[in-house]
Design a protein around this motif. Structure first.
Motif: not given
Length: 395
Positions: A118, A139-140, A170, A391-392, A394-395
């Motif tokens: 995660d 990647r994360h 980040d 992140r979630r 943005r997706t």
């Protein structure tokens, strides 16, 4: 030069959070956390200790934390994924056990591809090998923690490239004001200052080494035998100490043979070699004084906090990094780095004044509680979840 106050809002942000009673306060689902260490996890070191201690605390709370890093031998914990052997590399006035070779890089990429993390937490994110590989691949959601202080030839020579590279991280964290000053002076950016953590409860539960009745008071040194750790200064100081004491020296390094020759056949000195954490904690609890005579390059005094947690009187150099955690005559005795006579005087005072020792130890024990690994894990978990949620979204 970048403004060294960027990302640091008030002096209060430098203070460790107060310990909390409920460290599992959020019922969110367990996280899969990849923690990257650039240094060999089978070689003792401050960054390695932070990585493994944080992973143990996160796993205690039910999170699936896995550590990736080089190992020169069997992994030290079942949750460690080795990515190859290390290669001794000059860094920050020391020799670092890094793994910058292509096979280690490819193994790191493969594990990051296979593991459904995660979030990835990269320690010393600009160090060659698995750390910089994790930042480059990104990647994360990625947290980067910077530990180094002092000077860095790599930052100076590669600052244009590294300044772009850190934009792939980040959330950026530094472990002290001194680490902040180093990274911002070359690379700029905004950072959160979070203290290093110490597994205080583990140290306090550790067995105490049994000593013979009437044994001399003991001074304990534990660290790498290299110039910046100041062991040569301690040997000079110990020769000037008037108290009849003994000196335990743990660790190894490039200067061991020369230091042993200098010490000669002094029967008061015991050379222990490399010791396990269990023996280190046992000797900390049995020693009368723990001495950290470092000359520089220390961003944070984890070894001092360990000694305080063990209930041992601390005598150390008055380095900025050590003064992040210790205050002279409150919870430690601090003397100018490299001054053998001043160090000898501090050792004599600590060994011969029981009332002072009792006062310093009591204050040190209280100070150590403020740096419990559990409190540090609380803040990192908040950061992890903030990045995952972002992140979630943005997706």
């Amino acid at each position: 030069m970048a403004d060294d106050t960027a990302g640091l809002q008030t002096d209060d942000s430098l203070a460790p959070p107060e310990p909390e009673a409920d460290h599992g306060r959020r019922p969110d689902r367990p996280l899969r956390i990849g923690i990257i260490c650039p240094y060999s996890l089978t070689v003792p070191g401050g960054v390695q200790m932070q990585v493994l201690g944080l992973a143990r605390e996160l796993r205690r709370r039910g999170h699936e934390a896995r550590v990736l890093g080089p190992c020169d031998g069997p992994p030290p914990e079942s949750f460690v994924t080795p990515i190859g052997n290390s290669l001794p590399t000059a860094a920050n006035g020391s020799v670092a056990p890094l793994a910058p070779d292509p096979p280690a890089v490819m193994r790191t990429i493969r594990v990051l591809d296979e593991e459904a993390f995660d979030v990835v937490h990269v320690h010393e994110p600009l160090a060659p090998g698995p750390s910089v590989t994790a930042v480059l691949t990104h990647r994360h959601p990625t947290v980067g923690t910077f530990h180094a202080a002092g000077v860095s030839a790599m930052y100076r020579l590669l600052s244009p490239f590294l300044s772009r590279l850190i934009n792939r991280i980040d959330r950026k964290v530094v472990v002290s004001k001194d680490a902040l000053a180093l990274v911002q002076s070359y690379l700029g950016g905004s950072y959160e200052v979070l203290f290093n953590g110490v597994e205080v409860a583990q140290i306090q539960r550790a067995a105490t080494m049994q000593r013979e009745p009437g044994a001399r008071p003991a001074v304990f040194f534990c660290g790498r035998h290299e110039t910046r750790k100041g062991l040569s200064v301690l040997l000079d100081a110990f020769g000037q100490v008037s108290t009849d004491a003994e000196l335990w020296i743990a660790g190894t390094g490039p200067d061991t043979d020369e230091l042993k020759r200098r010490a000669g056949d002094d029967e008061r000195i015991t050379w222990l070699g490399r010791v396990s954490d269990e023996e280190k904690f046992a000797r900390l609890k049995a020693a009368d004084v723990f001495c950290a005579p470092s000359l520089g390059g220390e961003s944070f005094g984890v070894v001092l906090i360990e000694a305080m947690a063990a209930g041992t009187t601390v005598v150390a150099s008055s380095l900025d990094g050590y003064q992040n955690v210790a205050t002279h005559d409150r919870d430690a005795l601090l003397s100018p780095p490299g001054d053998a006579a001043a160090l000898a005087a501090s050792l004599d005072t600590a060994l011969s004044d029981p009332a002072l020792g009792e006062r310093l130890r009591a204050a040190g024990t209280e100070r150590a509680r403020s740096f419990a690994m559990a409190a540090l894990a609380d803040r990192y978990l908040d950061i992890y979840r903030e990045l995952i949620d972002a992140r979630r979204a943005r997706t």
